[in-house]
Design a protein around this motif. Sequence first.
Motif, PDB file in Angstrom:
ATOM      1  N   PRO A 242      -4.290  -4.103   2.823  1.00 11.30           N
ATOM      2  CA  PRO A 242      -3.394  -5.235   2.547  1.00 11.30           C
ATOM      3  C   PRO A 242      -3.115  -6.139   3.735  1.00 11.30           C
ATOM      4  O   PRO A 242      -2.505  -7.194   3.585  1.00 11.30           O
ATOM      5  CB  PRO A 242      -2.106  -4.538   2.099  1.00 11.30           C
ATOM      6  N   TYR A 243      -3.570  -5.726   4.937  1.00 12.62           N
ATOM      7  CA  TYR A 243      -3.315  -6.526   6.134  1.00 12.62           C
ATOM      8  C   TYR A 243      -4.588  -6.633   6.962  1.00 12.62           C
ATOM      9  O   TYR A 243      -5.442  -5.745   6.937  1.00 12.62           O
ATOM     10  CB  TYR A 243      -2.174  -5.914   6.953  1.00 12.62           C
ATOM     11  N   ALA A 244      -4.713  -7.718   7.718  1.00 11.06           N
ATOM     12  CA  ALA A 244      -5.974  -8.025   8.391  1.00 11.06           C
ATOM     13  C   ALA A 244      -6.289  -7.092   9.545  1.00 11.06           C
ATOM     14  O   ALA A 244      -7.445  -6.736   9.756  1.00 11.06           O
ATOM     15  CB  ALA A 244      -5.954  -9.477   8.893  1.00 11.06           C
TER      16      ALA A 244
ATOM     17  N   PHE B 165       0.849  -1.196   0.000  1.00  4.46           N
ATOM     18  CA  PHE B 165       0.000   0.000   0.000  1.00  4.46           C
ATOM     19  C   PHE B 165       0.881   1.240   0.000  1.00  4.46           C
ATOM     20  O   PHE B 165       2.051   1.192   0.409  1.00  4.46           O
ATOM     21  CB  PHE B 165      -0.978   0.017   1.175  1.00  4.46           C
ATOM     22  N   CYS B 166       0.340   2.325  -0.483  1.00  6.89           N
ATOM     23  CA  CYS B 166       1.073   3.586  -0.532  1.00  6.89           C
ATOM     24  C   CYS B 166       1.197   4.117   0.892  1.00  6.89           C
ATOM     25  O   CYS B 166       0.193   4.437   1.522  1.00  6.89           O
ATOM     26  CB  CYS B 166       0.333   4.576  -1.422  1.00  6.89           C
ATOM     27  N   GLY B 167       2.435   4.174   1.384  1.00  8.74           N
ATOM     28  CA  GLY B 167       2.668   4.579   2.754  1.00  8.74           C
ATOM     29  C   GLY B 167       3.220   3.466   3.620  1.00  8.74           C
ATOM     30  O   GLY B 167       3.455   3.659   4.818  1.00  8.74           O
ATOM     31  N   GLU B 168       3.452   2.296   3.049  1.00 10.44           N
ATOM     32  CA  GLU B 168       4.011   1.203   3.835  1.00 10.44           C
ATOM     33  C   GLU B 168       5.456   1.528   4.225  1.00 10.44           C
ATOM     34  O   GLU B 168       6.260   1.927   3.388  1.00 10.44           O
ATOM     35  CB  GLU B 168       3.967  -0.108   3.051  1.00 10.44           C
TER      36      GLU B 168
ATOM     37  N   ASN C  71      -5.227  -3.120  -1.997  1.00 15.88           N
ATOM     38  CA  ASN C  71      -4.048  -2.263  -1.896  1.00 15.88           C
ATOM     39  C   ASN C  71      -4.389  -0.868  -1.388  1.00 15.88           C
ATOM     40  O   ASN C  71      -3.612   0.081  -1.551  1.00 15.88           O
ATOM     41  CB  ASN C  71      -3.327  -2.174  -3.238  1.00 15.88           C
ATOM     42  N   ASN C  72      -5.543  -0.740  -0.757  1.00 15.04           N
ATOM     43  CA  ASN C  72      -5.916   0.507  -0.104  1.00 15.04           C
ATOM     44  C   ASN C  72      -5.250   0.589   1.271  1.00 15.04           C
ATOM     45  O   ASN C  72      -4.673  -0.390   1.746  1.00 15.04           O
ATOM     46  CB  ASN C  72      -7.435   0.587   0.042  1.00 15.04           C
ATOM     47  N   PRO C  73      -5.344   1.728   1.957  1.00 16.36           N
ATOM     48  CA  PRO C  73      -4.828   1.808   3.331  1.00 16.36           C
ATOM     49  C   PRO C  73      -5.472   0.759   4.233  1.00 16.36           C
ATOM     50  O   PRO C  73      -6.579   0.285   3.988  1.00 16.36           O
ATOM     51  CB  PRO C  73      -5.201   3.229   3.760  1.00 16.36           C
ATOM     52  N   ILE C  74      -4.785   0.411   5.302  1.00 15.79           N
ATOM     53  CA  ILE C  74      -5.252  -0.639   6.217  1.00 15.79           C
ATOM     54  C   ILE C  74      -6.511  -0.176   6.955  1.00 15.79           C
ATOM     55  O   ILE C  74      -6.621   0.978   7.361  1.00 15.79           O
ATOM     56  CB  ILE C  74      -4.159  -0.969   7.253  1.00 15.79           C
ATOM     57  N   ALA C  75      -7.455  -1.090   7.126  1.00 14.04           N
ATOM     58  CA  ALA C  75      -8.652  -0.827   7.928  1.00 14.04           C
ATOM     59  C   ALA C  75      -8.624  -1.729   9.158  1.00 14.04           C
ATOM     60  O   ALA C  75      -8.153  -2.867   9.103  1.00 14.04           O
ATOM     61  CB  ALA C  75      -9.915  -1.075   7.109  1.00 14.04           C
TER      62      ALA C  75
END
Length: 390
Positions: A268-270, A57-60, A303-307
């Motif tokens: 991208p992450y749970a 993701f953009c910002g990882e 591939n959006n920011p993590i929720a």
Amino acid sequence: MLLSTHAHALVRRIDTSAAERMEGVHAVLTAKDIPGDNVYGIALPDQQVLAEDKVRFCGEPVALVAADDPYLAEEAVAKIQVEYEPLPAVFDPVSALKANAPQVQPKGNLILHTRVRKGDVAQGFEDADVIVEDLFHTHGQDHAPMEPESGMAWVDENGTLVIFSSSQYIYRDRRQVARVLSLSANRIRNIASTMGGGFGRKDDVTVEIFVALLAWATKRPVRLAYTRHESMLTQTHRHPTIVRARAGATRAGKLTALEGVAYGDSGPYASLGIFVIKKMALHLGGPYHWPTYKADSFSAYTNNPIAGAFRGFGVFQAAVVHESLIDRLAERIGKNPLEFRLENCLREGLSFSTGQVMTEAAGLPKTLERLQEYMGEQDLHFNTGSQVMA
């Protein structure tokens, strides 16, 4: 921190030599410098601490720098060179679950599918005189706590790693830090500072692993505070969702069936997405008695920011759906929307969507009755043909 400028890309090369040569820079860390496992996660261990072979993701985070002051650290970060090979990306949960979608995680893009069934839904719709159906989209949302994520770490005189941070769950943070640094938990002490606002954002790990890595590498005190931009880019948010749902009722004003499928975008992450979107399947019908009920929820990698965790925990998104459907049913059968809710809300003795019979805490009837009284006292009423109060 050096953050990824790509939503999905392979990391071909990282050159930190120029940053390392700068006077006043005490550490430049990448994934290869992590002493333990380059992974963490509350629900699933699926999130890399620092991007190793791929960014998702953009910002990882890709690299960390410890320097004498923030300005010098920023200058050093700017000198780190990263060569990326962009990959196709996916930005909504429905597309993510298609067979030909770009794979965000090696095991696929589905995190969890939750099924809730109650009664014969097909018969429930047969019994309905009126059926309403729609597609709903709810957007992501940032917690925007007054104090962005921040923390400090140092190694004390006993060799204990001390972490002082604005965290909602310090013992869970300690377990994550222990794995990444390959330390036993009794060598780590986490202290919770004043929260400065959390709302679920600080339920997940924020700065704790990063300050721990830098303090352990330098044996010096390290402080990290996110800017608002860094906070909004790198941290968890409320899940965006896509929901298709339909509901039925008789002309006499009784609900007969609800059916829906919800897709939650976990990024991208749970994080805590498994539990948030799981609850959508349970709560899609809201605080109402549906004799028959069928709901599915899917949490998906994108591939959006993590929720992650956010107050309401999936129920707010579900409320958009069930309250809209209740309003439309009331309008179609010519019922006052407040009276319609009173006739169909959960009471003691009735069953929830899961089949659980309510034996207590069914407070909605009294709430609606008080609202009804208030509307009478204030001469408030619903306009004909709409659900707007006048």
